[in-house]
Write a protein that holds these residues in place. Structure first.
Motif, PDB file in Angstrom:
ATOM      1  N   GLY A 164      -0.995  10.651  -4.713  1.00  0.00           N
ATOM      2  CA  GLY A 164      -1.768   9.384  -4.729  1.00  0.00           C
ATOM      3  C   GLY A 164      -2.120   9.036  -3.529  1.00  0.00           C
ATOM      4  N   TRP A 165      -2.497   7.693  -3.184  1.00  0.00           N
ATOM      5  CA  TRP A 165      -3.057   7.111  -2.064  1.00  0.00           C
ATOM      6  C   TRP A 165      -2.367   6.981  -0.835  1.00  0.00           C
ATOM      7  N   ASP A 166      -2.682   7.037   0.100  1.00  0.00           N
ATOM      8  CA  ASP A 166      -2.000   6.694   1.330  1.00  0.00           C
ATOM      9  C   ASP A 166      -1.382   5.282   1.201  1.00  0.00           C
ATOM     10  N   ASP A 222      -5.579   8.166   8.321  1.00  0.00           N
ATOM     11  CA  ASP A 222      -5.491   7.223   6.930  1.00  0.00           C
ATOM     12  C   ASP A 222      -6.460   6.280   7.019  1.00  0.00           C
ATOM     13  N   TRP A 223      -7.159   5.666   8.257  1.00  0.00           N
ATOM     14  CA  TRP A 223      -8.346   4.913   8.368  1.00  0.00           C
ATOM     15  C   TRP A 223      -9.553   5.578   7.882  1.00  0.00           C
ATOM     16  N   GLU A 251      -5.498  -3.333  -1.601  1.00  0.00           N
ATOM     17  CA  GLU A 251      -4.061  -3.298  -1.547  1.00  0.00           C
ATOM     18  C   GLU A 251      -3.704  -2.429  -0.664  1.00  0.00           C
ATOM     19  N   GLN A 252      -4.266  -1.141  -0.458  1.00  0.00           N
ATOM     20  CA  GLN A 252      -4.186  -0.242   0.486  1.00  0.00           C
ATOM     21  C   GLN A 252      -4.340  -1.013   1.924  1.00  0.00           C
ATOM     22  N   GLU A 286      -2.445  -3.017   6.991  1.00  0.00           N
ATOM     23  CA  GLU A 286      -2.235  -3.980   8.090  1.00  0.00           C
ATOM     24  C   GLU A 286      -0.888  -4.455   8.450  1.00  0.00           C
ATOM     25  N   ASP A 287      -0.181  -4.330   7.391  1.00  0.00           N
ATOM     26  CA  ASP A 287       1.231  -4.636   7.456  1.00  0.00           C
ATOM     27  C   ASP A 287       2.003  -3.577   8.362  1.00  0.00           C
ATOM     28  N   ARG A 288       1.730  -2.379   7.982  1.00  0.00           N
ATOM     29  CA  ARG A 288       2.346  -1.365   8.754  1.00  0.00           C
ATOM     30  C   ARG A 288       1.832  -1.421  10.421  1.00  0.00           C
ATOM     31  N   LYS A 289       0.730  -1.828  10.601  1.00  0.00           N
ATOM     32  CA  LYS A 289       0.154  -1.947  11.981  1.00  0.00           C
ATOM     33  C   LYS A 289       0.913  -3.069  12.644  1.00  0.00           C
TER      34      LYS A 289
END
Length: 246
Positions: free
Chosen positions: A58-60, A190-191, A168-169, A174-177
């Motif tokens: 799945g997606w990161d 990832d980016w 959503e990704q 952004e939340d992780r950052k």
């Protein structure tokens, strides 16, 4: 009200309804029910000497790790092993790409969980050019035969793709950052992968069409809502084990 989240399987990411969600109360009730069933079914698989292989792709930031943690939370820790798959090391790269996965397949009565898997051959290696077209093109048949051999040995196989929208990704990135405790999960790669979203989507859809089978099915999981995704994963595993162990 409880829903049958896996009643009809879809094998194209563009056809998934990412608006699907589950209220917290339903989530708590269903998670408890499925965890109890999975605990009992894994003991039954142990008694019947049946290996179980579960693949997560799945997606990161799609929630693979969270789904795996919920799935394993009630299972006897002696019965499962999680393999976090990254790039092959210097020894592994000298062998056929399936070699390192043969070395990790579960023994009888046990559960092997791949967080990323041998499907990387037709996903990241295809998109990023790590494999030649002739190499990834023949990998569909190689993987199909690999899983067929596992099935002949008695292995129960379940495969998941956790799907989220690009929007959503970005929100989760952004939340992780901005979270010091989760920032380590986010990499420059990832980016960069976001720029190739459509190439990965095209590769994934071709992969589903060429490697899905009744005994090694793909379940495409709408994962914008984490509650919905986690319950769908547990429901799918429960039903597969009930089918194979009855």
């Amino acid at each position: 009200m409880k829903q049958n989240l896996t009643k009809s399987r879809i094998l194209n990411l563009n056809q998934l309804d990412l608006s699907l969600s589950l209220p917290n109360d339903d989530y708590q009730v269903q998670m408890k029910e499925y965890k109890n069933k999975i605990r009992d079914l894994t003991f039954l698989a142990k008694a019947k000497n049946k290996p179980i292989l579960i693949v997560f792709e799945g997606w990161d930031a799609a929630g693979k790790g969270g789904a795996i943690r919920r799935f394993t939370s009630e299972i006897d820790p002696r019965l499962f092993e999680v393999h976090n798959i990254s790039a092959p090391n210097t020894e592994e790269i000298q062998h056929h790409y399936l070699w390192r996965f043969w070395n990790r397949i579960p023994k009888v009565g046990h559960i092997g969980i791949f967080d990323r898997s041998y499907y990387g051959r037709v996903l990241v290696e295809r998109v990023e050019g790590f494999a030649k077209e002739s190499e990834w093109a023949r990998a569909y048949e190689e993987i199909f035969l690999f899983e067929e051999q596992l099935q002949s040995f008695g292995t129960i196989i379940v495969k998941f793709w956790l799907h989220i929208s690009s929007e959503e990704q970005l929100k989760r990135f952004e939340d992780r950052k901005n979270d010091p405790l989760k920032r380590w999960k986010l990499t420059d790669e990832d980016w960069r992968n976001r720029d190739k979203w459509h190439l990965y989507e095209e590769a994934a859809n071709e992969m589903f069409q060429k490697t899905d089978s009744p005994k090694a099915p793909w379940f495409l999981v709408p994962a914008n809502d984490k509650y919905f995704a986690r319950v769908m994963v547990l429901e799918a595993v429960t039903k597969r084990l009930e089918e194979e162990l009855k």
